[in-house]
Enzyme design. Structure first.
Site, PDB file in Angstrom:
ATOM      1  N   SER A  26       0.815  -1.218   0.000  1.00 15.59           N
ATOM      2  CA  SER A  26       0.000   0.000   0.000  1.00 15.59           C
ATOM      3  C   SER A  26       0.844   1.260   0.000  1.00 15.59           C
ATOM      4  O   SER A  26       0.304   2.365  -0.055  1.00 15.59           O
ATOM      5  CB  SER A  26      -0.921   0.010   1.221  1.00 15.59           C
ATOM      6  OG  SER A  26      -0.181   0.212   2.408  1.00 15.59           O
ATOM      7  N   THR A  83      -2.083   3.258   3.423  1.00 14.37           N
ATOM      8  CA  THR A  83      -1.261   4.469   3.489  1.00 14.37           C
ATOM      9  C   THR A  83      -0.551   4.406   4.828  1.00 14.37           C
ATOM     10  O   THR A  83      -0.983   3.656   5.700  1.00 14.37           O
ATOM     11  CB  THR A  83      -2.216   5.700   3.494  1.00 14.37           C
ATOM     12  OG1 THR A  83      -2.954   5.715   2.288  1.00 14.37           O
ATOM     13  CG2 THR A  83      -1.512   7.026   3.667  1.00 14.37           C
ATOM     14  N   THR A 108       1.908   7.162   0.529  1.00 18.08           N
ATOM     15  CA  THR A 108       0.980   6.132   0.025  1.00 18.08           C
ATOM     16  C   THR A 108       1.222   5.827  -1.446  1.00 18.08           C
ATOM     17  O   THR A 108       1.791   6.656  -2.171  1.00 18.08           O
ATOM     18  CB  THR A 108      -0.472   6.634   0.180  1.00 18.08           C
ATOM     19  OG1 THR A 108      -1.378   5.574  -0.125  1.00 18.08           O
ATOM     20  CG2 THR A 108      -0.786   7.791  -0.758  1.00 18.08           C
ATOM     21  N   ARG A 168      -4.757  10.072 -10.764  1.00 21.08           N
ATOM     22  CA  ARG A 168      -5.620  10.287  -9.592  1.00 21.08           C
ATOM     23  C   ARG A 168      -4.739  10.606  -8.372  1.00 21.08           C
ATOM     24  O   ARG A 168      -3.741   9.942  -8.112  1.00 21.08           O
ATOM     25  CB  ARG A 168      -6.451   9.028  -9.326  1.00 21.08           C
ATOM     26  CG  ARG A 168      -7.334   9.094  -8.072  1.00 21.08           C
ATOM     27  CD  ARG A 168      -6.671   8.525  -6.842  1.00 21.08           C
ATOM     28  NE  ARG A 168      -7.569   8.437  -5.695  1.00 21.08           N
ATOM     29  CZ  ARG A 168      -7.179   8.134  -4.465  1.00 21.08           C
ATOM     30  NH1 ARG A 168      -5.917   7.915  -4.198  1.00 21.08           N
ATOM     31  NH2 ARG A 168      -8.053   8.063  -3.485  1.00 21.08           N
ATOM     32  N   VAL A 169      -5.136  11.614  -7.650  1.00 15.86           N
ATOM     33  CA  VAL A 169      -4.409  11.986  -6.431  1.00 15.86           C
ATOM     34  C   VAL A 169      -5.388  11.913  -5.261  1.00 15.86           C
ATOM     35  O   VAL A 169      -6.515  12.413  -5.357  1.00 15.86           O
ATOM     36  CB  VAL A 169      -3.818  13.408  -6.562  1.00 15.86           C
ATOM     37  CG1 VAL A 169      -3.261  13.892  -5.244  1.00 15.86           C
ATOM     38  CG2 VAL A 169      -2.732  13.427  -7.639  1.00 15.86           C
ATOM     39  N   GLY A 170      -4.964  11.286  -4.188  1.00 25.06           N
ATOM     40  CA  GLY A 170      -5.825  11.170  -3.008  1.00 25.06           C
ATOM     41  C   GLY A 170      -5.557  12.289  -2.007  1.00 25.06           C
ATOM     42  O   GLY A 170      -5.078  13.376  -2.360  1.00 25.06           O
ATOM     43  N   ASP A 171      -5.849  12.013  -0.746  1.00 27.07           N
ATOM     44  CA  ASP A 171      -5.701  13.027   0.306  1.00 27.07           C
ATOM     45  C   ASP A 171      -4.280  13.121   0.852  1.00 27.07           C
ATOM     46  O   ASP A 171      -3.897  14.150   1.415  1.00 27.07           O
ATOM     47  CB  ASP A 171      -6.667  12.738   1.462  1.00 27.07           C
ATOM     48  CG  ASP A 171      -6.430  11.356   2.075  1.00 27.07           C
ATOM     49  OD1 ASP A 171      -6.047  10.424   1.333  1.00 27.07           O
ATOM     50  OD2 ASP A 171      -6.634  11.205   3.291  1.00 27.07           O
ATOM     51  N   THR A 179      -6.009   7.575   6.751  1.00 26.86           N
ATOM     52  CA  THR A 179      -5.915   6.503   5.758  1.00 26.86           C
ATOM     53  C   THR A 179      -7.332   6.212   5.275  1.00 26.86           C
ATOM     54  O   THR A 179      -8.308   6.590   5.927  1.00 26.86           O
ATOM     55  CB  THR A 179      -5.322   5.203   6.334  1.00 26.86           C
ATOM     56  OG1 THR A 179      -6.137   4.771   7.434  1.00 26.86           O
ATOM     57  CG2 THR A 179      -3.907   5.377   6.831  1.00 26.86           C
ATOM     58  N   GLY A 180      -7.443   5.511   4.160  1.00 25.07           N
ATOM     59  CA  GLY A 180      -8.759   5.172   3.620  1.00 25.07           C
ATOM     60  C   GLY A 180      -9.098   6.029   2.420  1.00 25.07           C
ATOM     61  O   GLY A 180      -8.200   6.603   1.781  1.00 25.07           O
ATOM     62  N   GLY A 183      -9.444   8.666   0.246  1.00 25.77           N
ATOM     63  CA  GLY A 183      -8.973  10.040   0.302  1.00 25.77           C
ATOM     64  C   GLY A 183      -9.973  11.052  -0.204  1.00 25.77           C
ATOM     65  O   GLY A 183     -10.013  12.191   0.278  1.00 25.77           O
TER      66      GLY A 183
END
Ligand code: GLY
Length: 380
Positions: A89, A224, A242, A252-255, A275-276, A278
């Site tokens: 991850s 993450t 992450t 794609r970009v998460g948090d 985590t999770g 985003g």
């Protein structure tokens, strides 16, 4: 009182907490509203992370005990996880995007100097938390993305390498086979129907890999590692790193690299990470929300629960919709009081309760998260 009824107690007690919290910011006993867990005791130095950091926090604690910088401590801890090919991850061996390319995101904040650094959508560079720290230290920017971030890393001496391990490549191929007829043996093949047999052999290692593939195909993970530390003086730093959502659309970009969402520090108050999924965190600026809640006097755990309640409100507390994802928040205040809360009772490991990792100077251990819903749920 059951967890769920404590949860309702928490929701109905928010106004009271704000009033009580205004009397004293720090040094008071932590609030325990809505939490089934014993109130965490403050201790400094202290370092915490998501559960996957439990065997890495000692690296950061060694730096804190030697009087080192809190940002160096958290970066040292998460680098262990980034380097670990068995954690799929984060960093090297992270599960890739839909095209089979590992793309990493990371951020950091240094409390004492109020500086931040961040990188997103980075390919072929393993240690992106360190890269985020290098953006912070050696540029006049906060965030670099994509190929610009990769080229900056190369210029700064970071090695370039293929981040896709055999483990992650095979799982990615299995995902492809599960989503497209074109990536399975054809009808003229003896392996037709047995869509995974061309990828996984009968060895125990491959059978374990197949089990992992089935799990992550069903529930694409957003694992993450956020990590935050406070030193003996009360200085605070944090980082989050992450490989993001597995099988994501490239780009794609998460948090995790978003300052104020996946990572937030205010040296006068504390730090938060997540985590999770985003996307849900970005919509509530979760890290910033939690730090501001702690400024108003909430305990780290209650501040994390408040962030979860904002996400749940976006879906009118509809468990069916909320059950399509999982999300956790983690927080630490200046006194060394820590807490975490997960949307669901279960952790990332099947059948296990949600936990986070804490090193208090004596040992690194897993501690139960408070939970928003007292039931199992969440696809990620
Ligand atoms: N929280 C990690 C991600 O959504 O990418």
């Amino acid at each position: 009182m059951s967890l769920w009824s404590r949860r309702k107690f928490f929701l109905t007690s928010l106004a009271g907490t704000a009033v009580a919290g205004s009397t004293k910011l720090f040094g008071a006993a932590p609030a325990t509203l809505g939490v089934s867990l014993p109130a965490a005791q403050g201790k400094r130095p202290l370092i915490i992370s998501s559960a996957n950091g439990v065997n890495a926090l000692h690296k950061g604690m060694d730096i804190l005990k030697a009087g080192g910088d809190t940002l160096d401590a958290v970066i040292a801890a998460v680098t262990v996880v980034e380097d670990d090919p068995n954690d799929d991850s984060v960093g090297y061996g992270g599960l890739p995007n839909e095209e089979g390319e590992v793309e990493l995101d990371a951020s950091c904040m240094h409390g004492p100097t109020y500086r931040a650094g961040s990188v997103a959508g980075v390919r072929r560079i393993k240690n992106v938390a360190k890269l985020a720290q290098t953006v912070m230290q050696r540029t006049n920017h906060v965030m670099l993305v994509g190929d610009g971030a990769r080229r900056f890393a190369v210029a700064e001496g970071f090695p370039e390498e293929n981040l896709l391990t055999e483990h992650s490549r095979k799982i990615w191929l299995a995902w492809k086979a599960s989503t497209s007829f074109n990536w399975r043996p054809g009808i003229d093949s003896p392996e037709w129907k047995e869509k995974m047999s061309s990828i996984f052999q009968g060895t125990p290692e491959d059978q374990a890999l197949l089990a992992r593939a089935m799990q992550v195909i069903k529930d694409p993970p957003t694992g993450t590692i956020p990590c935050m530390a406070v030193d003996a003086k009360g200085d605070i730093s944090a980082t989050t790193t992450t490989s993001g959502l597995s099988w994501k659309i490239p780009g794609r970009v998460g948090d995790s690299p978003i300052i104020g969402a996946g990572c937030c520090v205010d040296n006068e108050v504390g730090a938060a990470g997540s985590t999770g999924k985003g996307e849900e965190n970005i919509k509530i600026s979760g890290g910033h929300t939690i730090v501001e809640m702690m400024r108003q006097g909430k305990s780290p755990t209650d501040a994390c629960l408040e962030a979860l309640s904002r996400i749940a409100r976006h879906y009118k507390n509809d468990k069916k919709k909320l059950g399509t994802f999982h999300i956790y928040f983690y927080a630490l205040n200046k006194d060394g009081v820590h807490g975490a809360a997960s949307l669901w009772l279960n952790g990332y490991e099947e059948g296990k309760r949600a936990k986070y990792a804490v090193h208090d100077g004596a040992e690194s251990k897993l501690v139960d998260c408070a939970t928003y819903f007292d039931s199992v749920g969440g696809d990620q």
